[in-house]
Scaffold this active site. Structure first.
Site: not given
Length: 231
Positions: A61-63
């Site tokens: 979900i970050e990258s």
């Protein structure tokens, strides 16, 4: 999902699961392919820190497992570190190198930060929320809720983006585990799974390495994203 971190299933998490299973199927397929390269490193680091293995899904979900990812506010790398937080956790950034893009070093820094957040809140769901919006915002939400330390009870007082962060993490954990049940196939990763590290003691340009080793320069860049100027 068997998990140390509470994986609540409700209308909010259901929406995120449906996005991954339907609209973002191609993205999930790509992330599954990249996970063959990045997951073993993250799992090993989590094991050495004695932290829950489920945290390996946070970079999704970050990258989306893109080590060169840059957000609109300047967060960088697999774990999306801002400059100040990265520096605080030992990630060097100058004109030639930005260790926020280094998958191994950024992973170690992210786990150190998450461990500090867990020590602060004694709750993994709140530690994950604080990773997104900072511990100050989580503390404010706890106060406004009347002192609750349940993510879903402080949910209305969290920043809008953070309200979707834990549900997104739960959905990512689910889809990366049960992708086959939704007919999703992993893509072939565009980086080699078997690699080694070579230490150098002087400046080298990627062109020199590419010529001597007969390797495509783009492959060297993909494996060494922290070097900004190919040096």
């Amino acid at each position: 999902l068997p998990s140390i971190i509470q994986m609540t299933y409700n209308d909010v998490t259901k929406q995120f699961i449906e996005r991954y299973a339907n609209r973002h199927r191609r993205l999930v397929s790509n992330m599954l392919g990249l996970s063959t390269y990045y997951m073993p490193m993250i799992e090993s680091a989590l094991d050495s820190y004695n932290m829950p293995q489920e945290l390996k899904y946070l970079p999704i979900i970050e990258s989306a497992f893109n080590p060169k990812a840059v957000s609109r506010v300047g967060a960088k790398g697999l774990w999306q570190f801002m400059f100040h937080t990265g520096k605080l956790y030992g990630l060097k950034a100058n004109n030639y190198i930005d260790e926020r893009f280094d998958p191994a070093k950024a992973t170690a820094a992210a786990l150190h930060y998450l461990k500090d957040l867990y020590d602060m809140f004694q709750n993994w769901e709140l530690a994950i929320a604080a990773y997104n919006c900072g511990p100050g915002n989580v503390k404010k939400a706890i106060l406004r809720s009347g002192g609750s330390t349940d993510f879903w009870k402080i949910y209305p007082w969290l920043p809008r983006e953070t309200r979707g962060y834990l549900p997104g993490f739960i959905a990512a954990s689910y889809i990366m585990t049960y992708y086959e049940d939704h007919g999703i196939c992993p893509m072939e990763p565009n980086i080699p799974v078997d690699t080694d590290t070579i230490h150098v003691n002087r400046n080298l340009h990627f062109k020199q390495i590419a010529e001597v080793c007969n390797i495509d320069i783009e492959e060297i860049r993909a494996l060494n994203p922290q070097y900004i100027k190919d040096i």
